[in-house]
Scaffold this motif. Sequence first.
Motif, PDB file in Angstrom:
ATOM      1  N   LYS B  63       0.872  -1.185   0.000  1.00  0.00           N
ATOM      2  CA  LYS B  63       0.000   0.000   0.000  1.00  0.00           C
ATOM      3  C   LYS B  63       0.909   1.236   0.000  1.00  0.00           C
ATOM      4  O   LYS B  63       1.158   1.838   1.049  1.00  0.00           O
ATOM      5  N   ASP B  65       0.462   4.023  -1.836  1.00  0.00           N
ATOM      6  CA  ASP B  65      -0.236   5.281  -2.139  1.00  0.00           C
ATOM      7  C   ASP B  65       0.487   6.081  -3.220  1.00  0.00           C
ATOM      8  O   ASP B  65       0.613   7.304  -3.126  1.00  0.00           O
ATOM      9  N   GLU B  85       0.514  -1.382  -6.620  1.00  0.00           N
ATOM     10  CA  GLU B  85      -0.361  -1.042  -5.505  1.00  0.00           C
ATOM     11  C   GLU B  85      -1.179  -2.269  -5.088  1.00  0.00           C
ATOM     12  O   GLU B  85      -1.738  -2.975  -5.943  1.00  0.00           O
TER      13      GLU B  85
END
Lengths: 124, 294
Positions: B63, B65, B85
Amino acid sequence: MAENERILYCNCTYAKVVPEATKREVLKALCSSGRPFNAVADLCEMSARKDKTLGELAEVENLKVVACFPRAVHWLFSGSGFPLEKKQVQVFNMREKPAGEIISDLLETELQEADSAPATGPAS
Amino acid sequence: MNRLEQKTVKVVVYDGEGSQSISAEESYEAISGLLNNGFTVARITSKSELGISNTTPQLVLGKFDGKQLNGAESGAGASTVRLSEFPSSDPNTVSEIAEQYRQEQDAFDHSSWKPWFPVIDYDRCTNCMQCLSFCLFGVYGVDDEQQIQVQNQDSCKTNCPACSRVCPEVAILFPKYKAGPINGAPVSQDDLDREKMKVDISSLLGGDVYSMLRNRSVQAQSRFSKERSSDKALNERKKCLDKLKQDIDIPAEVLMSLPSSDEILEKAEQAKLRGEEALAAIRNSPNSSKLGSS
């Protein structure tokens, strides 16, 4: 977790000889533990391919393998060209042992070690 | 290139510094799906464990971002690492992402082969070459020192443990077999006694299973010439196959896929010759006392 420890989990994906419930419970416990681990779809396949990951794992000081019979695991590593030193390795047999027992032996070592560790660093 | 020599991809589920935490449930769903689709996975919690390789392409899921994971995509193995991701909304789609990556890398397709092959327990093996002499499919060979080896794993017939049944030392494992000691369970004295009885099946069958086939074939031909009955031929073949299936647990599919009797005999002769050559080489080597002792 002991220093230089590594856990290898084999999912035995292509056969139905390991109880599904055992595999599921052990893998869930590993994911919940927060520990790093390696998971392979099938140790037999990796051995046949002489996968270099097995060589990296064979060099780990404290390797814990969650798979099937220890005799099979040892000779699969050997057959891949990366033999294990038997004294270094603990094999947990999902074909015969219940998940609870494996999880307890595999993951609670850390707690036991914490309880029994000397307060002032390693003994000389 | 042998398909087993094809490169593979490794999937890394990254849950450490520089990324948001992946829950245990998400992690389980993703890893379970990847394993069921044949992928090798590492769950890591530190960048230092990334183990960047020059040779194995790695798909690193986390994760992030949209941020970069410093150090993960640079250095010697940069071209083999791709950050992606982690699909929080549906961890099951991780397998689809990995499969797309595998195809891009033209890597080994895990669904193409069920890994079934013999594994030798060298603590038990006496290098007697019975397996080499027995196997019709060229699974076994010898190394430079005439030590028996499993050389062509993907030539083995799925679910066929027959070579393990002719091994007098219970030294051949099939880890996916249903029962011990062939599956790798410890070998007991009872197992050894039973294996010795099974070896005697050879004499029961007239020397070896191929001799049995040969004799049956000759007998059948003799009868057919007199009776000219195709039904008899089929019945004879069925009886022979049933006996083999029962005695050494060869799956019916494998038996039915065997070539003609003549071809079997030819292959059996070739296999026997390979075994004899290996044993002769051992006898002529300076280390002969260590090998081929059974």
